[in-house]
Design a protein around this motif. Structure first.
Motif, PDB file in Angstrom:
ATOM      1  N   ALA A 133       0.815  -1.216   0.000  1.00 31.58           N
ATOM      2  CA  ALA A 133       0.000   0.000   0.000  1.00 31.58           C
ATOM      3  C   ALA A 133       0.847   1.263   0.000  1.00 31.58           C
ATOM      4  CB  ALA A 133      -0.922  -0.007   1.212  1.00 31.58           C
ATOM      5  N   GLY A 134       2.163   1.111   0.065  1.00 26.62           N
ATOM      6  CA  GLY A 134       3.048   2.265  -0.018  1.00 26.62           C
ATOM      7  C   GLY A 134       3.646   2.727   1.284  1.00 26.62           C
ATOM      8  N   TYR A 135       3.426   1.969   2.368  1.00 23.11           N
ATOM      9  CA  TYR A 135       3.968   2.334   3.674  1.00 23.11           C
ATOM     10  C   TYR A 135       5.305   1.630   3.933  1.00 23.11           C
ATOM     11  CZ  TYR A 135      -0.669   4.210   4.884  1.00 23.11           C
ATOM     12  OH  TYR A 135      -1.843   4.924   4.919  1.00 23.11           O
ATOM     13  N   GLN A 136       5.989   2.116   4.946  1.00 23.86           N
ATOM     14  CA  GLN A 136       7.164   1.432   5.475  1.00 23.86           C
ATOM     15  C   GLN A 136       6.815   0.938   6.875  1.00 23.86           C
ATOM     16  OE1 GLN A 136      10.263   4.442   5.181  1.00 23.86           O
ATOM     17  NE2 GLN A 136      10.825   3.754   3.133  1.00 23.86           N
ATOM     18  N   PRO A 137       6.307  -0.294   6.998  1.00 20.78           N
ATOM     19  CA  PRO A 137       5.846  -0.788   8.296  1.00 20.78           C
ATOM     20  C   PRO A 137       6.965  -0.820   9.340  1.00 20.78           C
ATOM     21  CG  PRO A 137       5.131  -2.224   6.515  1.00 20.78           C
ATOM     22  CD  PRO A 137       6.139  -1.292   5.930  1.00 20.78           C
ATOM     23  N   LYS A 138       6.595  -0.468  10.558  1.00 19.12           N
ATOM     24  CA  LYS A 138       7.521  -0.526  11.683  1.00 19.12           C
ATOM     25  C   LYS A 138       7.099  -1.689  12.577  1.00 19.12           C
ATOM     26  CE  LYS A 138       9.300   2.319  15.505  1.00 19.12           C
ATOM     27  NZ  LYS A 138       9.161   3.640  16.193  1.00 19.12           N
ATOM     28  N   SER A 139       7.953  -2.688  12.666  1.00 13.40           N
ATOM     29  CA  SER A 139       7.676  -3.867  13.489  1.00 13.40           C
ATOM     30  C   SER A 139       8.252  -3.625  14.884  1.00 13.40           C
ATOM     31  CB  SER A 139       8.310  -5.105  12.842  1.00 13.40           C
ATOM     32  OG  SER A 139       7.906  -6.277  13.495  1.00 13.40           O
ATOM     33  N   ILE A 140       7.369  -3.452  15.853  1.00 15.26           N
ATOM     34  CA  ILE A 140       7.778  -3.059  17.205  1.00 15.26           C
ATOM     35  C   ILE A 140       7.806  -4.308  18.088  1.00 15.26           C
ATOM     36  CG2 ILE A 140       7.313  -1.530  19.150  1.00 15.26           C
ATOM     37  CD1 ILE A 140       5.668   0.190  17.164  1.00 15.26           C
ATOM     38  N   GLU A 141       9.009  -4.749  18.392  1.00 14.32           N
ATOM     39  CA  GLU A 141       9.188  -6.014  19.117  1.00 14.32           C
ATOM     40  C   GLU A 141       9.199  -5.809  20.634  1.00 14.32           C
ATOM     41  OE1 GLU A 141      12.939  -8.946  19.945  1.00 14.32           O
ATOM     42  OE2 GLU A 141      12.514  -8.520  17.830  1.00 14.32           O
ATOM     43  N   TYR A 142       8.596  -6.743  21.341  1.00 13.79           N
ATOM     44  CA  TYR A 142       8.812  -6.885  22.781  1.00 13.79           C
ATOM     45  C   TYR A 142       8.792  -8.368  23.096  1.00 13.79           C
ATOM     46  CZ  TYR A 142       3.756  -7.681  23.553  1.00 13.79           C
ATOM     47  OH  TYR A 142       2.469  -8.183  23.540  1.00 13.79           O
ATOM     48  N   LYS A 143       9.309  -8.729  24.247  1.00 13.94           N
ATOM     49  CA  LYS A 143       9.469 -10.149  24.553  1.00 13.94           C
ATOM     50  C   LYS A 143       8.677 -10.567  25.789  1.00 13.94           C
ATOM     51  CE  LYS A 143      13.945 -10.746  22.302  1.00 13.94           C
ATOM     52  NZ  LYS A 143      15.358 -11.175  22.443  1.00 13.94           N
ATOM     53  N   ILE A 144       8.185 -11.795  25.713  1.00 13.10           N
ATOM     54  CA  ILE A 144       7.537 -12.450  26.844  1.00 13.10           C
ATOM     55  C   ILE A 144       8.268 -13.757  27.073  1.00 13.10           C
ATOM     56  CG2 ILE A 144       5.396 -13.402  27.777  1.00 13.10           C
ATOM     57  CD1 ILE A 144       3.869 -11.628  25.810  1.00 13.10           C
ATOM     58  N   GLN A 145       8.909 -13.865  28.225  1.00 18.56           N
ATOM     59  CA  GLN A 145       9.706 -15.052  28.544  1.00 18.56           C
ATOM     60  C   GLN A 145      10.693 -15.371  27.414  1.00 18.56           C
ATOM     61  OE1 GLN A 145       6.742 -18.046  29.455  1.00 18.56           O
ATOM     62  NE2 GLN A 145       6.420 -17.246  31.522  1.00 18.56           N
ATOM     63  N   GLY A 146      11.318 -14.330  26.905  1.00 18.10           N
ATOM     64  CA  GLY A 146      12.350 -14.489  25.888  1.00 18.10           C
ATOM     65  C   GLY A 146      11.861 -14.660  24.470  1.00 18.10           C
ATOM     66  N   LYS A 147      10.549 -14.769  24.266  1.00 17.27           N
ATOM     67  CA  LYS A 147       9.996 -14.983  22.928  1.00 17.27           C
ATOM     68  C   LYS A 147       9.485 -13.656  22.373  1.00 17.27           C
ATOM     69  CE  LYS A 147       7.727 -18.779  22.112  1.00 17.27           C
ATOM     70  NZ  LYS A 147       6.667 -19.830  22.056  1.00 17.27           N
ATOM     71  N   PRO A 148       9.859 -13.297  21.138  1.00 13.04           N
ATOM     72  CA  PRO A 148       9.448 -12.004  20.591  1.00 13.04           C
ATOM     73  C   PRO A 148       8.007 -11.997  20.089  1.00 13.04           C
ATOM     74  CG  PRO A 148      10.832 -13.166  19.020  1.00 13.04           C
ATOM     75  CD  PRO A 148      10.810 -14.003  20.269  1.00 13.04           C
ATOM     76  N   TYR A 149       7.343 -10.863  20.357  1.00  9.56           N
ATOM     77  CA  TYR A 149       6.006 -10.577  19.827  1.00  9.56           C
ATOM     78  C   TYR A 149       6.055  -9.191  19.197  1.00  9.56           C
ATOM     79  CZ  TYR A 149       4.381 -14.614  22.464  1.00  9.56           C
ATOM     80  OH  TYR A 149       4.211 -15.892  22.943  1.00  9.56           O
ATOM     81  N   TYR A 150       5.085  -8.924  18.284  1.00  4.41           N
ATOM     82  CA  TYR A 150       5.216  -7.714  17.485  1.00  4.41           C
ATOM     83  C   TYR A 150       3.895  -6.956  17.356  1.00  4.41           C
ATOM     84  CZ  TYR A 150       9.445 -10.168  16.031  1.00  4.41           C
ATOM     85  OH  TYR A 150      10.643 -10.861  16.021  1.00  4.41           O
ATOM     86  N   ASN A 151       3.939  -5.658  17.685  1.00  3.35           N
ATOM     87  CA  ASN A 151       2.948  -4.709  17.217  1.00  3.35           C
ATOM     88  C   ASN A 151       3.456  -4.165  15.883  1.00  3.35           C
ATOM     89  OD1 ASN A 151       1.200  -4.774  19.528  1.00  3.35           O
ATOM     90  ND2 ASN A 151       2.719  -3.553  20.628  1.00  3.35           N
TER      91      ASN A 151
END
Length: 346
Positions: free
Chosen positions: A103-121
């Motif tokens: 769609a023309g954006y540059q998505p920003k993958s915002i990582e945080y971790k729970i018990q060492g495993k990454p999750y992303y907004n």
């Protein structure tokens, strides 16, 4: 025969008059509180649409096709997606990221971790032309509860966020708009420090971001004209329709101005039934989505919803599938929300 003395009669009259004054004052206070409560919590500008639906125009037909395509991909092809189905959660994130890029954006993958495993907004941003420091956030969560495919909860909200971002990709606005796909809204992270939107909202607050409005798009695609298909927490149902054929705009007391601005815009632009309320956040259901996270940081935020468990019989079950969505009505809602966002961002 006993006759009360003049002194006793006078004392009785004084007591009676005092009690009457207290009762009058109490009634006056209750009346003032009732009027305040009505205008603060329930009175909404303009009128909900009650006419017949017109045929979808060409742009709306194209939008409907895209919403179907998105929800088919997220709910039917990928399916249940959460920390228990971690690969599918990441597959959903990857799909949304690719779609934002196209769609023309540059998505920003915002990582945080729970018990060492990454999750992303996942965030994309349309910078405002005049007041870029004032930000409107539009978001929905892309994870599901348990083993549910989550077509309505919340592939509808995630797809609507994606399609609204597409609509605004080439449309200038005075304020900045951020479209965010949140992770981990559902149990076991709901209302915990690991809830994706709470992690995100905290980061905004720590960075001193000026969030002027947040719209949480939550469970938006199920409608019914059947009597008593709509439920409410008692006694709110005494004031609202018992047919689940409208879209709801819900906020807490502090977000009342945003509720009224959003629903006024929707009613001015959209030919679709709508109801709104700004209620104490302790009422069950009022804070049951990502807008709650923004309340915790002092930001005005509302939920746009078909009311989920108060209407949708397949909520959080394996029967929450693609075929339950009314795509024509969802398209009308998303089209109206595009106008709401344009008004808020200008």
């Amino acid at each position: 025969m006993y006759q009360p003395s003049n002194k006793r009669r006078l004392k009785f009259q004084i007591v009676s008059k005092s009690a009457l004054i207290r009762l009058t004052i109490l009634c006056g206070i209750l009346l003032v509180l009732s009027i305040w409560g009505w205008f603060t919590m329930f009175a909404m500008p303009a009128q909900s649409y009650r006419g017949q639906f017109t045929t979808l125009n060409n742009e709306e037909i194209a939008l409907q096709a895209l919403l179907k395509q998105d929800i088919q991909k997220i709910a039917s092809e990928i399916g249940a997606r959460n920390s228990g189905q971690y690969a599918k959660l990441n597959a959903t994130k990857a799909f949304l990221e690719e779609a934002f890029t196209k769609a023309g954006y540059q998505p920003k993958s915002i990582e945080y971790k729970i018990q060492g495993k990454p999750y992303y907004n996942l965030e994309v941003e349309k910078i405002g032309t005049d007041q870029p420091q004032e930000i409107v956030v539009v978001g929905g969560h892309y994870d599901t509860a348990f083993n549910s495919q989550g077509a309505n909860d919340n592939a509808t909200g995630a797809a609507a966020t994606l399609e609204l971002a597409r609509i605004f990709a080439t449309k200038p606005t005075k304020r900045t708009i951020r479209f965010v796909e949140f992770t981990n809204e559902e149990p076991p992270y709901f209302w915990t420090k690991d809830m994706g939107s709470l992690v995100y909202a905290k980061q905004l607050h720590e960075q001193g971001e000026n969030i002027v409005a947040m719209l949480s798009l939550e469970t938006m695609g199920y409608f019914s004209d059947i009597e008593k298909s709509q439920k409410y927490p008692f006694p709110i149902g005494l004031l609202y329709p018992n047919q689940g054929n409208f879209i709801g705009f819900i906020g807490n007391i502090q977000s009342g101005d945003l509720v009224r601005k959003a629903i006024a815009s929707f009613r001015n632009h959209a030919q679709f039934p709508s109801e709104g309320a700004s209620l104490p956040d302790w009422i069950p259901g009022i804070g049951w989505s990502d807008h709650w996270s923004f309340w915790q940081q002092g930001y005005p935020a509302i939920m746009v919803t078909d009311t989920a468990t108060y209407r949708y019989p397949h909520y959080h079950t394996e029967q929450d599938t693609f075929d339950k969505i009314d795509f024509g009505k969802l398209t009308r809602v998303v089209t109206g929300l595009a106008e709401v966002i344009a008004d808020l961002a200008n």
